[in-house]
Motif scaffolding. Structure first.
Motif, PDB file in Angstrom:
ATOM      1  N   ALA A  90      79.937  14.375  52.883  1.00  0.00           N
ATOM      2  CA  ALA A  90      79.983  15.825  53.071  1.00  0.00           C
ATOM      3  C   ALA A  90      78.971  16.523  52.169  1.00  0.00           C
ATOM      4  O   ALA A  90      78.279  17.466  52.584  1.00  0.00           O
ATOM      5  N   THR A  91      78.859  16.057  50.909  1.00  0.00           N
ATOM      6  CA  THR A  91      77.911  16.669  49.979  1.00  0.00           C
ATOM      7  C   THR A  91      76.477  16.387  50.412  1.00  0.00           C
ATOM      8  O   THR A  91      75.603  17.259  50.323  1.00  0.00           O
ATOM      9  N   ALA A  92      76.228  15.157  50.886  1.00  0.00           N
ATOM     10  CA  ALA A  92      74.881  14.823  51.355  1.00  0.00           C
ATOM     11  C   ALA A  92      74.482  15.715  52.522  1.00  0.00           C
ATOM     12  O   ALA A  92      73.336  16.200  52.588  1.00  0.00           O
ATOM     13  N   GLU A  93      75.407  15.961  53.437  1.00  0.00           N
ATOM     14  CA  GLU A  93      75.096  16.835  54.568  1.00  0.00           C
ATOM     15  C   GLU A  93      74.858  18.263  54.096  1.00  0.00           C
ATOM     16  O   GLU A  93      73.977  18.964  54.605  1.00  0.00           O
TER      17      GLU A  93
ATOM     18  N   ALA B 271      71.081  22.690  52.941  1.00  0.00           N
ATOM     19  CA  ALA B 271      70.498  23.576  51.930  1.00  0.00           C
ATOM     20  C   ALA B 271      68.982  23.391  51.849  1.00  0.00           C
ATOM     21  O   ALA B 271      68.232  24.353  51.682  1.00  0.00           O
ATOM     22  N   PHE B 272      68.527  22.145  51.975  1.00  0.00           N
ATOM     23  CA  PHE B 272      67.082  21.876  51.935  1.00  0.00           C
ATOM     24  C   PHE B 272      66.380  22.570  53.100  1.00  0.00           C
ATOM     25  O   PHE B 272      65.340  23.224  52.918  1.00  0.00           O
ATOM     26  N   LYS B 273      66.959  22.465  54.309  1.00  0.00           N
ATOM     27  CA  LYS B 273      66.329  23.099  55.460  1.00  0.00           C
ATOM     28  C   LYS B 273      66.355  24.610  55.340  1.00  0.00           C
ATOM     29  O   LYS B 273      65.374  25.297  55.680  1.00  0.00           O
ATOM     30  N   SER B 274      67.464  25.159  54.856  1.00  0.00           N
ATOM     31  CA  SER B 274      67.550  26.604  54.690  1.00  0.00           C
ATOM     32  C   SER B 274      66.521  27.111  53.693  1.00  0.00           C
ATOM     33  O   SER B 274      65.916  28.168  53.879  1.00  0.00           O
ATOM     34  N   GLN B 275      66.313  26.325  52.615  1.00  0.00           N
ATOM     35  CA  GLN B 275      65.390  26.744  51.564  1.00  0.00           C
ATOM     36  C   GLN B 275      63.930  26.596  51.987  1.00  0.00           C
ATOM     37  O   GLN B 275      63.111  27.482  51.756  1.00  0.00           O
TER      38      GLN B 275
ATOM     39  N   LEU C  17      62.681  25.477  55.173  1.00  0.00           N
ATOM     40  CA  LEU C  17      62.420  25.673  56.609  1.00  0.00           C
ATOM     41  C   LEU C  17      62.003  24.394  57.319  1.00  0.00           C
ATOM     42  O   LEU C  17      61.620  24.432  58.488  1.00  0.00           O
ATOM     43  N   VAL C  18      62.065  23.248  56.637  1.00  0.00           N
ATOM     44  CA  VAL C  18      61.813  21.959  57.277  1.00  0.00           C
ATOM     45  C   VAL C  18      62.986  21.030  56.976  1.00  0.00           C
ATOM     46  O   VAL C  18      63.734  21.237  56.016  1.00  0.00           O
ATOM     47  N   SER C  19      63.148  19.986  57.801  1.00  0.00           N
ATOM     48  CA  SER C  19      64.271  19.064  57.650  1.00  0.00           C
ATOM     49  C   SER C  19      63.855  17.801  56.915  1.00  0.00           C
ATOM     50  O   SER C  19      62.709  17.355  57.021  1.00  0.00           O
ATOM     51  N   LEU C  20      64.804  17.232  56.199  1.00  0.00           N
ATOM     52  CA  LEU C  20      64.581  15.925  55.584  1.00  0.00           C
ATOM     53  C   LEU C  20      64.644  14.830  56.639  1.00  0.00           C
ATOM     54  O   LEU C  20      65.460  14.889  57.563  1.00  0.00           O
ATOM     55  N   ASP C  21      63.790  13.827  56.477  1.00  0.00           N
ATOM     56  CA  ASP C  21      63.908  12.623  57.302  1.00  0.00           C
ATOM     57  C   ASP C  21      64.878  11.633  56.682  1.00  0.00           C
ATOM     58  O   ASP C  21      65.552  10.881  57.400  1.00  0.00           O
ATOM     59  N   ALA C  22      64.958  11.622  55.344  1.00  0.00           N
ATOM     60  CA  ALA C  22      65.849  10.691  54.669  1.00  0.00           C
ATOM     61  C   ALA C  22      66.309  11.301  53.351  1.00  0.00           C
ATOM     62  O   ALA C  22      65.549  11.991  52.667  1.00  0.00           O
ATOM     63  N   LEU C  23      67.582  11.048  53.032  1.00  0.00           N
ATOM     64  CA  LEU C  23      68.158  11.435  51.749  1.00  0.00           C
ATOM     65  C   LEU C  23      68.776  10.179  51.152  1.00  0.00           C
ATOM     66  O   LEU C  23      69.664   9.564  51.761  1.00  0.00           O
ATOM     67  N   GLU C  24      68.295   9.785  49.974  1.00  0.00           N
ATOM     68  CA  GLU C  24      68.775   8.559  49.365  1.00  0.00           C
ATOM     69  C   GLU C  24      69.229   8.819  47.939  1.00  0.00           C
ATOM     70  O   GLU C  24      68.729   9.727  47.273  1.00  0.00           O
ATOM     71  N   THR C  25      70.208   8.060  47.500  1.00  0.00           N
ATOM     72  CA  THR C  25      70.650   8.135  46.115  1.00  0.00           C
ATOM     73  C   THR C  25      70.268   6.849  45.403  1.00  0.00           C
ATOM     74  O   THR C  25      70.298   5.758  45.977  1.00  0.00           O
TER      75      THR C  25
END
Length: 392
Positions: free
Chosen positions: A356-359, A364-368, A370-378
């Motif tokens: 849920a936090t990752a989503e 938040a990244f897209k809102s800030q 204006l582009v989307s992430l392709d990958a989010l990794e920890t």
């Protein structure tokens, strides 16, 4: 509303007339301007480096002001720079702030605890001056000594608190009764969702006021009851947003660098001053007399920009996206690569994030940006390196 921001032509031209003989500004300024486009085309931008270069000259150079009645200091350029106000400057800023205090229902009978610093810096005296001018009793407490401060606030019947949000939470934990109005400053507030939520929970019935100012441009904007973001004190400053790279003025609703012009300042007047702060500027219907709005306050700095998918990405924006996110324990890095002929964005975060936090971070990244992430990794840890890595 995101229509054109009103241009204060008369106030701008009066300012140009006053500064005609100014040793720094005079040779740089036209006699008059007709509109916002003319102003941007004929008046050069100035940077903090320009201000500092003058202040470092004997006697403060072109910004000497023998009629100044107050001198504070601000960290700039690796040292402390003087911040000057004349009696007229103090009268102008307190008059502007009075309209805001009236909108907040603050006046005689209120008691304000000022927990901003007083030593050298500007915030403590700034809040005390405006409150006292409006008949408010002030406690010049400064920061620290939370237990004693909380006790004094309770004894004095404090109704208004001005200070850092983090310290406000400490005061509540130490037993300070919740104030009727809280003026937040010194750290991101509405942009830091967990901190704002914690303050709201600690002061559920308190009117929370966010603010944005620079030491050298004080005040700039504040939350107005019934509004969102912060509204500009447009009788004191004219605000623009420019493309940080090309310096081209941007239309309302577009993120860019905030540029400020003093309209009535007597000591250290600044004209088309590049703040280095990223924001969005809009025009709203009148709200307690305010129409120029920064709906998201400021959310980053114009530092080490990387352009991807036609959008300019700034490292400090990543901090804004991740501010207060649970599970983030260390650094972060956005890596831009080329995959199948297109820009591919991977955000690496030190720590752990549940689904849920990752989503929420993705949104938040897209809102800030204006582009989307392709990958989010920890990852457990991130090696030293830039906040944005261009690996194309």
């Amino acid at each position: 509303m995101t229509g054109a921001v009103p241009f204060p032509r008369d106030a701008i031209n009066a300012m140009l007339e006053r500064l005609r003989g100014h040793p720094f500004h005079g040779p740089r300024l036209p006699a008059r301007v007709t509109d916002a486009a003319d102003f941007a085309a004929t008046v050069p931008l100035m940077r903090r480096e320009d201000l500092l270069a003058e202040l470092r000259k004997p006697g403060l150079g072109a910004f000497a002001c023998p009629h100044a009645v107050r001198m504070n200091f601000s960290p700039m350029g690796g040292g402390l720079a003087p911040i000057l106000h004349t009696a007229g400057d103090l009268a102008a800023l307190t008059a502007a702030c009075r309209t805001h205090l009236d909108a907040c229902g603050i006046g005689p009978g209120d008691v304000c605890a000022v927990t901003f610093g007083y030593h050298l810096f500007v915030a403590g005296l700034f809040y005390q001056t405006q409150m006292e001018t409006c008949g408010v009793t002030c406690l010049p407490l400064g920061p620290g000594e939370a237990a004693r401060t909380a006790g004094l606030c309770a004894e004095a019947g404090v109704t208004v608190l001005a200070g850092n949000p983090s310290f406000a939470l400490t005061l509540r934990e130490a037993g300070m009764p919740p104030p009727r109005v809280f003026f937040a400053g010194g750290e991101p507030f509405t942009g830091n969702r967990p901190l704002y939520a914690a303050v709201r929970a600690a002061m559920p019935d308190t009117l929370l006021i966010d603010s944005f100012s620079l030491s050298e441009v004080l005040p700039v904007a504040r939350t107005v009851p019934g509004g969102t973001g912060v509204h500009v004190f447009d009788e004191l400053v004219y605000a623009e947003v420019i493309d940080p790279d090309s310096a081209t003025p941007l239309p309302p609703g577009t993120r860019g660098e905030l540029v400020l012009t003093h309209l009535v300042k007597e000591a250290q007047p600044l004209v088309r001053y590049r703040t280095g702060d990223l924001t969005v500027l809009t025009h709203t219907a009148p709200l307690h007399g305010r129409t120029v709005n920064l709906p998201r306050v400021v959310f980053g700095r114009t530092d080490s920009m990387v352009k991807a998918r036609g959008v300019k990405l700034y490292p400090s924006e990543l901090r804004s996206v991740l501010l207060g996110v649970p599970g983030v324990t260390g650094g972060h890095r956005l890596t831009v690569r080329t995959v199948d002929g297109r820009d591919h964005l991977t955000l690496s975060v030190a720590g752990t994030l549940d689904d849920a936090t990752a989503e929420a971070v993705r949104r938040a990244f897209k809102s800030q940006t204006l582009v989307s992430l392709d990958a989010l990794e920890t990852v457990d840890t991130l090696p030293d390196g830039p906040a944005i890595a261009d690996a194309r």
